[in-house]
Scaffold this motif. Sequence first.
Motif, PDB file in Angstrom:
ATOM      1  N   PHE A  77     -20.642  -8.322 -29.606  1.00  0.00           N
ATOM      2  CA  PHE A  77     -19.852  -7.352 -30.376  1.00  0.00           C
ATOM      3  C   PHE A  77     -20.693  -6.168 -30.852  1.00  0.00           C
ATOM      4  N   VAL A  78     -21.928  -6.446 -31.288  1.00  0.00           N
ATOM      5  CA  VAL A  78     -22.755  -5.378 -31.854  1.00  0.00           C
ATOM      6  C   VAL A  78     -23.060  -4.292 -30.812  1.00  0.00           C
ATOM      7  N   VAL A  79     -23.023  -4.648 -29.533  1.00  0.00           N
ATOM      8  CA  VAL A  79     -23.191  -3.650 -28.465  1.00  0.00           C
ATOM      9  C   VAL A  79     -21.873  -2.924 -28.214  1.00  0.00           C
ATOM     10  N   GLU A  80     -20.770  -3.696 -28.163  1.00  0.00           N
ATOM     11  CA  GLU A  80     -19.449  -3.102 -27.933  1.00  0.00           C
ATOM     12  C   GLU A  80     -19.045  -2.133 -29.059  1.00  0.00           C
ATOM     13  N   LYS A  81     -19.548  -2.428 -30.259  1.00  0.00           N
ATOM     14  CA  LYS A  81     -19.240  -1.609 -31.424  1.00  0.00           C
ATOM     15  C   LYS A  81     -19.668  -0.140 -31.217  1.00  0.00           C
ATOM     16  N   HIS A  99     -36.207   7.254 -26.133  1.00  0.00           N
ATOM     17  CA  HIS A  99     -36.605   6.459 -27.302  1.00  0.00           C
ATOM     18  C   HIS A  99     -35.330   5.847 -27.875  1.00  0.00           C
ATOM     19  N   VAL A 100     -35.165   4.522 -27.712  1.00  0.00           N
ATOM     20  CA  VAL A 100     -33.954   3.835 -28.176  1.00  0.00           C
ATOM     21  C   VAL A 100     -34.249   3.216 -29.535  1.00  0.00           C
ATOM     22  N   ASP A 101     -33.656   3.794 -30.570  1.00  0.00           N
ATOM     23  CA  ASP A 101     -33.937   3.343 -31.929  1.00  0.00           C
ATOM     24  C   ASP A 101     -32.823   2.388 -32.346  1.00  0.00           C
ATOM     25  N   MET A 102     -32.959   1.109 -32.029  1.00  0.00           N
ATOM     26  CA  MET A 102     -31.953   0.095 -32.349  1.00  0.00           C
ATOM     27  C   MET A 102     -31.416  -0.490 -31.052  1.00  0.00           C
ATOM     28  N   LEU A 103     -31.590  -1.773 -30.902  1.00  0.00           N
ATOM     29  CA  LEU A 103     -31.270  -2.487 -29.663  1.00  0.00           C
ATOM     30  C   LEU A 103     -29.901  -2.165 -29.036  1.00  0.00           C
ATOM     31  N   PRO A 104     -28.772  -2.195 -29.795  1.00  0.00           N
ATOM     32  CA  PRO A 104     -27.466  -2.056 -29.135  1.00  0.00           C
ATOM     33  C   PRO A 104     -27.309  -0.761 -28.341  1.00  0.00           C
ATOM     34  N   LEU A 105     -28.037   0.296 -28.722  1.00  0.00           N
ATOM     35  CA  LEU A 105     -27.863   1.593 -28.076  1.00  0.00           C
ATOM     36  C   LEU A 105     -28.384   1.593 -26.636  1.00  0.00           C
ATOM     37  N   ALA A 106     -29.231   0.612 -26.314  1.00  0.00           N
ATOM     38  CA  ALA A 106     -29.733   0.528 -24.936  1.00  0.00           C
ATOM     39  C   ALA A 106     -28.578   0.314 -23.964  1.00  0.00           C
ATOM     40  N   GLY A 107     -27.469  -0.253 -24.449  1.00  0.00           N
ATOM     41  CA  GLY A 107     -26.292  -0.474 -23.608  1.00  0.00           C
ATOM     42  C   GLY A 107     -25.640   0.814 -23.127  1.00  0.00           C
ATOM     43  N   LEU A 108     -26.006   1.945 -23.753  1.00  0.00           N
ATOM     44  CA  LEU A 108     -25.409   3.239 -23.380  1.00  0.00           C
ATOM     45  C   LEU A 108     -26.230   3.964 -22.315  1.00  0.00           C
ATOM     46  N   VAL A 109     -27.431   3.459 -22.037  1.00  0.00           N
ATOM     47  CA  VAL A 109     -28.325   4.127 -21.083  1.00  0.00           C
ATOM     48  C   VAL A 109     -28.111   3.531 -19.702  1.00  0.00           C
ATOM     49  N   ALA A 143     -33.015  -9.883 -24.326  1.00  0.00           N
ATOM     50  CA  ALA A 143     -34.026 -10.191 -23.303  1.00  0.00           C
ATOM     51  C   ALA A 143     -33.959  -9.176 -22.159  1.00  0.00           C
ATOM     52  N   ALA A 144     -32.732  -8.834 -21.738  1.00  0.00           N
ATOM     53  CA  ALA A 144     -32.576  -7.884 -20.625  1.00  0.00           C
ATOM     54  C   ALA A 144     -33.121  -6.504 -21.006  1.00  0.00           C
ATOM     55  N   VAL A 145     -32.847  -6.063 -22.223  1.00  0.00           N
ATOM     56  CA  VAL A 145     -33.326  -4.751 -22.665  1.00  0.00           C
ATOM     57  C   VAL A 145     -34.850  -4.762 -22.781  1.00  0.00           C
ATOM     58  N   CYS A 146     -35.399  -5.845 -23.324  1.00  0.00           N
ATOM     59  CA  CYS A 146     -36.857  -5.929 -23.470  1.00  0.00           C
ATOM     60  C   CYS A 146     -37.552  -5.929 -22.112  1.00  0.00           C
ATOM     61  N   ARG A 147     -36.927  -6.576 -21.116  1.00  0.00           N
ATOM     62  CA  ARG A 147     -37.526  -6.586 -19.774  1.00  0.00           C
ATOM     63  C   ARG A 147     -37.423  -5.207 -19.126  1.00  0.00           C
ATOM     64  N   ARG A 148     -36.349  -4.511 -19.447  1.00  0.00           N
ATOM     65  CA  ARG A 148     -36.119  -3.194 -18.854  1.00  0.00           C
ATOM     66  C   ARG A 148     -37.018  -2.132 -19.494  1.00  0.00           C
TER      67      ARG A 148
END
Length: 401
Positions: free
Chosen positions: A93-97, A118-128, A175-180
């Motif tokens: 949800f926190v990503v979908e938000k 520079h992604v400041d906050m994990l959920p925003l990586a979903g937009l890249v 985990a996926a964002v950290c690997r990316r």
Amino acid sequence: EETLMAKILALTSRLPYPPREGHQLRSWHMLRALAKRHEVTLLSFVRDDDVPEATGPLRDAVAHLEMFPIPSEQSRASLGLALARGLTGSHPFVVEKYASADMRRRIAELLPQVDIVHVDMLPLAGLVGPTRVPMVLNAHNVEHELLQRRIEIETRPLHRMFLRTQVGRLRRFEAAVCRRASRILACSETDAQQLSALAPQTPIAVVPNGVDTQAIPVSNQPPRANRMIFVGQMSWFPNRDGVVWFLDEILPRIVRTRPDAQFALVGKNAGLQVPPSLASNVPLLGFVDDLVPVMQEAAVYVVPLRAGSGTRLKVLEAMAFGKAVVTTHIGSEGIALDDGRNAVYADSADDFAAAVLRVMDDPALIEQLGRRARELAVARYDWNAITASMLPAYDDLGARP
């Protein structure tokens, strides 16, 4: 030698300026440091309680600023959709938000023109979207660990059920964002180890949280011995959980010995129930425009936190003010405090109450703990020193031929 200026696209989940909470302080000081050396374009979501008209210093620092509403805050329908997707889809949800089509489109347009995201906050990586541009993740917390701790403390059955559906999704996403990511900036060694377990190949730099010690005056007036203080919004669950525990378990023990004890609570406190028997001992100050007099008046800064990760910016602020700090081990994770030298540690309600009473009864100890805490804040946790050590992490990523 002067490194080449990189073009950095920064993404924040709320306006970092004016900074009123810990999250914004970290975001703001990092962006300000990056913008001194590089050309920063900032795309920021705007929360309902942000103040877009007060962003002067932020606009002066960055080359370009664009603001976007948070979809789930705009309508009940958007929020419902985000919740449904968070329950049925692969993303939490926190990503979908934060799933904003406008923001995603703007990022896609800008990516070809920049050297680093520079992604400041994990959920925003979903937009890249897919890109070869190196990505730096500023990890404010280890989000799935924080969620797991929250589940352990949550007493409302429906909330707990919902959170349980989220923890696996969040861990997989994190985990996926950290690997990316090309680099991760963690708040503490503990966070760095946990993030490294998710993505062993990704380089991680520890960039602790800091405090602007020059902006904080130290009082030469002795504080009121009977006054404790805590600064923090009750909407942030570790704060609320800690304060409720303090009100239920710790403060009654203190008041039994010192009926005149005062626990001043600064920050938004909507929905917090103070036990009626303690109402006269708990001034609810809400949001204050000037923290200085309120902090200087208090003898003891209490940190009764039982959950949370990252580094407590409020503890660093209390140290910079030269306060005697009584804290749990979780409350000061990641800060190199020595028990009995520049702070006092206590983890059970009994021990915490006893520690506060011991400090209150000893003006020399109040002064000594406070002075040493301030010395440590200046030496190790001043933002200027911290952000200077962070900049090399960007230099080799942004090096253009």
